[in-house]
Design a protein around this motif. Structure first.
Motif, PDB file in Angstrom:
ATOM      1  N   VAL A   1      37.272 -21.661 -20.317  1.00  0.00           N
ATOM      2  CA  VAL A   1      38.039 -20.630 -19.612  1.00  0.00           C
ATOM      3  C   VAL A   1      38.452 -19.525 -20.579  1.00  0.00           C
ATOM      4  O   VAL A   1      38.298 -18.325 -20.295  1.00  0.00           O
ATOM      5  N   ARG A   2      38.954 -19.900 -21.739  1.00  0.00           N
ATOM      6  CA  ARG A   2      39.380 -18.899 -22.718  1.00  0.00           C
ATOM      7  C   ARG A   2      38.188 -18.100 -23.230  1.00  0.00           C
ATOM      8  O   ARG A   2      38.273 -16.875 -23.407  1.00  0.00           O
ATOM      9  N   LEU A   3      37.060 -18.784 -23.464  1.00  0.00           N
ATOM     10  CA  LEU A   3      35.871 -18.096 -23.975  1.00  0.00           C
ATOM     11  C   LEU A   3      35.372 -17.058 -22.978  1.00  0.00           C
ATOM     12  O   LEU A   3      35.099 -15.918 -23.337  1.00  0.00           O
ATOM     13  N   HIS A   4      35.263 -17.436 -21.688  1.00  0.00           N
ATOM     14  CA  HIS A   4      34.735 -16.501 -20.702  1.00  0.00           C
ATOM     15  C   HIS A   4      35.722 -15.366 -20.426  1.00  0.00           C
ATOM     16  O   HIS A   4      35.310 -14.239 -20.133  1.00  0.00           O
TER      17      HIS A   4
ATOM     18  N   ALA B   1      37.883  -1.841 -18.733  1.00  0.00           N
ATOM     19  CA  ALA B   1      38.766  -3.005 -18.835  1.00  0.00           C
ATOM     20  C   ALA B   1      39.670  -3.145 -17.616  1.00  0.00           C
ATOM     21  O   ALA B   1      40.070  -4.250 -17.246  1.00  0.00           O
ATOM     22  N   GLU B   2      40.020  -2.016 -16.966  1.00  0.00           N
ATOM     23  CA  GLU B   2      40.881  -2.057 -15.775  1.00  0.00           C
ATOM     24  C   GLU B   2      40.071  -2.026 -14.483  1.00  0.00           C
ATOM     25  O   GLU B   2      40.654  -2.020 -13.399  1.00  0.00           O
ATOM     26  N   SER B   3      38.751  -1.988 -14.554  1.00  0.00           N
ATOM     27  CA  SER B   3      37.900  -1.874 -13.369  1.00  0.00           C
ATOM     28  C   SER B   3      37.416  -3.248 -12.923  1.00  0.00           C
ATOM     29  O   SER B   3      37.327  -4.189 -13.727  1.00  0.00           O
ATOM     30  N   THR B   4      37.107  -3.334 -11.629  1.00  0.00           N
ATOM     31  CA  THR B   4      36.515  -4.563 -11.110  1.00  0.00           C
ATOM     32  C   THR B   4      35.032  -4.598 -11.453  1.00  0.00           C
ATOM     33  O   THR B   4      34.440  -3.596 -11.882  1.00  0.00           O
ATOM     34  N   THR B   5      34.419  -5.757 -11.256  1.00  0.00           N
ATOM     35  CA  THR B   5      32.993  -5.885 -11.550  1.00  0.00           C
ATOM     36  C   THR B   5      32.163  -4.981 -10.647  1.00  0.00           C
ATOM     37  O   THR B   5      31.176  -4.380 -11.086  1.00  0.00           O
ATOM     38  N   SER B   6      32.573  -4.825  -9.391  1.00  0.00           N
ATOM     39  CA  SER B   6      31.844  -3.935  -8.482  1.00  0.00           C
ATOM     40  C   SER B   6      31.966  -2.488  -8.928  1.00  0.00           C
ATOM     41  O   SER B   6      30.991  -1.714  -8.861  1.00  0.00           O
ATOM     42  N   GLU B   7      33.146  -2.064  -9.394  1.00  0.00           N
ATOM     43  CA  GLU B   7      33.304  -0.700  -9.890  1.00  0.00           C
ATOM     44  C   GLU B   7      32.460  -0.458 -11.144  1.00  0.00           C
ATOM     45  O   GLU B   7      31.872   0.618 -11.311  1.00  0.00           O
ATOM     46  N   ILE B   8      32.388  -1.442 -12.022  1.00  0.00           N
ATOM     47  CA  ILE B   8      31.539  -1.309 -13.213  1.00  0.00           C
ATOM     48  C   ILE B   8      30.076  -1.194 -12.801  1.00  0.00           C
ATOM     49  O   ILE B   8      29.299  -0.417 -13.387  1.00  0.00           O
ATOM     50  N   HIS B   9      29.666  -1.943 -11.775  1.00  0.00           N
ATOM     51  CA  HIS B   9      28.293  -1.865 -11.288  1.00  0.00           C
ATOM     52  C   HIS B   9      27.955  -0.441 -10.843  1.00  0.00           C
ATOM     53  O   HIS B   9      26.907   0.106 -11.204  1.00  0.00           O
TER      54      HIS B   9
ATOM     55  N   LEU C   1      21.410   3.790 -16.218  1.00  0.00           N
ATOM     56  CA  LEU C   1      20.911   2.775 -17.130  1.00  0.00           C
ATOM     57  C   LEU C   1      19.759   2.041 -16.453  1.00  0.00           C
ATOM     58  O   LEU C   1      19.671   2.002 -15.229  1.00  0.00           O
ATOM     59  N   PRO C   2      18.878   1.446 -17.209  1.00  0.00           N
ATOM     60  CA  PRO C   2      17.756   0.718 -16.596  1.00  0.00           C
ATOM     61  C   PRO C   2      18.272  -0.354 -15.632  1.00  0.00           C
ATOM     62  O   PRO C   2      19.245  -1.059 -15.919  1.00  0.00           O
ATOM     63  N   ALA C   3      17.597  -0.470 -14.501  1.00  0.00           N
ATOM     64  CA  ALA C   3      18.039  -1.415 -13.473  1.00  0.00           C
ATOM     65  C   ALA C   3      18.095  -2.857 -13.981  1.00  0.00           C
ATOM     66  O   ALA C   3      19.054  -3.582 -13.695  1.00  0.00           O
ATOM     67  N   PRO C   4      17.103  -3.353 -14.735  1.00  0.00           N
ATOM     68  CA  PRO C   4      17.223  -4.737 -15.246  1.00  0.00           C
ATOM     69  C   PRO C   4      18.439  -4.926 -16.151  1.00  0.00           C
ATOM     70  O   PRO C   4      19.100  -5.963 -16.107  1.00  0.00           O
ATOM     71  N   LEU C   5      18.763  -3.900 -16.964  1.00  0.00           N
ATOM     72  CA  LEU C   5      19.935  -4.000 -17.842  1.00  0.00           C
ATOM     73  C   LEU C   5      21.227  -4.019 -17.025  1.00  0.00           C
ATOM     74  O   LEU C   5      22.158  -4.791 -17.310  1.00  0.00           O
ATOM     75  N   VAL C   6      21.315  -3.188 -15.984  1.00  0.00           N
ATOM     76  CA  VAL C   6      22.502  -3.168 -15.132  1.00  0.00           C
ATOM     77  C   VAL C   6      22.669  -4.510 -14.426  1.00  0.00           C
ATOM     78  O   VAL C   6      23.768  -5.075 -14.369  1.00  0.00           O
ATOM     79  N   ARG C   7      21.542  -5.021 -13.889  1.00  0.00           N
ATOM     80  CA  ARG C   7      21.627  -6.298 -13.164  1.00  0.00           C
ATOM     81  C   ARG C   7      22.056  -7.430 -14.089  1.00  0.00           C
ATOM     82  O   ARG C   7      22.890  -8.268 -13.745  1.00  0.00           O
ATOM     83  N   ARG C   8      21.532  -7.446 -15.294  1.00  0.00           N
ATOM     84  CA  ARG C   8      21.884  -8.499 -16.245  1.00  0.00           C
ATOM     85  C   ARG C   8      23.359  -8.410 -16.649  1.00  0.00           C
ATOM     86  O   ARG C   8      24.049  -9.424 -16.762  1.00  0.00           O
ATOM     87  N   THR C   9      23.850  -7.198 -16.850  1.00  0.00           N
ATOM     88  CA  THR C   9      25.263  -7.019 -17.224  1.00  0.00           C
ATOM     89  C   THR C   9      26.199  -7.461 -16.101  1.00  0.00           C
ATOM     90  O   THR C   9      27.185  -8.178 -16.334  1.00  0.00           O
ATOM     91  N   VAL C  10      25.906  -7.061 -14.883  1.00  0.00           N
ATOM     92  CA  VAL C  10      26.775  -7.415 -13.750  1.00  0.00           C
ATOM     93  C   VAL C  10      26.742  -8.910 -13.489  1.00  0.00           C
ATOM     94  O   VAL C  10      27.766  -9.530 -13.180  1.00  0.00           O
ATOM     95  N   GLU C  11      25.555  -9.535 -13.616  1.00  0.00           N
ATOM     96  CA  GLU C  11      25.475 -10.987 -13.411  1.00  0.00           C
ATOM     97  C   GLU C  11      26.304 -11.734 -14.448  1.00  0.00           C
ATOM     98  O   GLU C  11      26.969 -12.727 -14.124  1.00  0.00           O
TER      99      GLU C  11
ATOM    100  N   LEU D   1      29.030 -10.574 -15.989  1.00  0.00           N
ATOM    101  CA  LEU D   1      30.443 -10.357 -15.673  1.00  0.00           C
ATOM    102  C   LEU D   1      30.869 -11.197 -14.470  1.00  0.00           C
ATOM    103  O   LEU D   1      31.982 -11.748 -14.444  1.00  0.00           O
ATOM    104  N   ARG D   2      30.011 -11.324 -13.468  1.00  0.00           N
ATOM    105  CA  ARG D   2      30.360 -12.152 -12.300  1.00  0.00           C
ATOM    106  C   ARG D   2      30.437 -13.622 -12.687  1.00  0.00           C
ATOM    107  O   ARG D   2      31.285 -14.371 -12.175  1.00  0.00           O
TER     108      ARG D   2
END
Length: 323
Positions: free
Chosen positions: A221-224, A244-252, A260-270, A272-273
């Protein structure tokens, strides 16, 4: 002839069968009031006892004594006790309530009638207190003699200067010495303290990698939680938005807007989720998965840097020659 006589007899008895016996009248009840002390002066606490005697066999419920407010006439009610049955003998139940009153004016202070509601089997009746009740309150001042007048008020005394005294002088001197001592200590500390050199801030990617390296071996929990914060801080510093103050959907949405490249965006959002599931839903993950996610965060940082880095001069030169 016999049948006629029988009919006449039956008709003659019918009115007697329909007659009703009159109900017994409800007994007249009285609420007795007694004072626990005789002579009282202004402001004295006077104990008053209210006593109710009721035929126990006729009661259908408990009597309800007066609901006392702040005053009883011109007397102030300062204490109210509960009403309770204190005895029962010869078929008579005795109820009593204790209250304490006080009066703030001398003379005769009337106590108006109050009533207690008594639920009997036949009807609910009122038991009232006597109508001529009153407190006799004496003044705390001695009575005047014949022809005596009130003394005139004394004139106001002129103001007199009060000496400061030795204790005030010693206290002021000690306070001044303490203030001087504190001021000297602050001056010495400010003189010895050298200004600290500003620590240069790390670059966004270096800060991300250093923060991720410190998370190895932490609980899941602490690590994630800290992994998500480190990656969000990196994205916010690199792409100039409050990640840091945004939700994962807002960052997406922000990452898609920066093209940004779509594979990079998808990997980052996955990633964070996945961190959100561990932070908020307490999803259990093993040590192996935690290490893989730390490595994925480092790779995402490197991929963002590669995408945002300007093209090298070696790549631009052939284009200029071709032009």
């Amino acid at each position: 002839m016999r049948r006629v006589l029988i009919v006449i007899a039956v008709l003659g008895l019918a009115p007697l069968a329909l007659a009703q016996v009159p109900a017994a009248p409800a007994p007249a009840l009285r609420l007795d009031v007694s004072l626990a002390q005789g002579r009282a002066t202004v402001g004295d606490r006077i104990e008053v006892l209210l006593t109710l005697r009721v035929p126990a066999g006729q009661l259908a419920g408990e009597p309800r004594f007066p609901a006392w407010g702040k005053g009883w006439g011109d007397a102030e009610v300062v204490e109210k006790g509960p009403a309770a049955r204190i005895s029962e003998s010869d078929g008579t139940a005795v109820y009593r309530q204790r209250i304490v009153v006080t009066a703030w004016q001398p003379g005769r202070v009337p106590l108006p009638r109050v009533a207690a509601l008594v639920p009997l089997k036949s009807a609910t009746v009122q038991a009232e207190s006597p109508g001529n009740l009153a407190l006799t309150v004496a003044s705390v001042l001695p009575p005047k003699k014949d022809g005596e007048k009130d003394p005139p008020p004394k004139p106001a005394a002129p103001p007199r200067p009060l000496p400061l005294g030795a204790p005030f002088g010693w206290s002021a001197l000690a306070l001044a010495a303490a203030c001087l001592g504190v001021g000297y200590l602050l001056w010495r500390r400010n003189r010895k303290t050298a200004p600290m050199a500003a620590v240069p801030a790390l670059a966004p990617l270096a800060e991300l990698l250093a923060g991720l390296d410190r998370l190895a071996g932490e609980p899941a929990v602490r690590l994630h939680t800290r992994l998500s914060l480190a990656l969000r801080t990196y994205l916010g510093r690199t792409l100039a938005f409050p990640a840091a103050e945004s939700t994962t959907s807002e960052i997406h949405r922000r990452l898609l807007a920066r093209r940004l490249p779509a594979p990079l965006v998808r990997r980052t959002v996955e990633l964070l989720r996945a961190c959100d599931l561990v932070k908020f839903a307490r999803q259990e993950v093993g040590e192996t998965v935690s290490r893989e996610r730390l490595a994925a965060a480092k790779e995402i940082g490197g991929a963002v840097e590669s995408y945002l880095a300007p093209p090298a001069a070696a790549d631009i030169e052939p284009l200029e020659k071709a032009g």
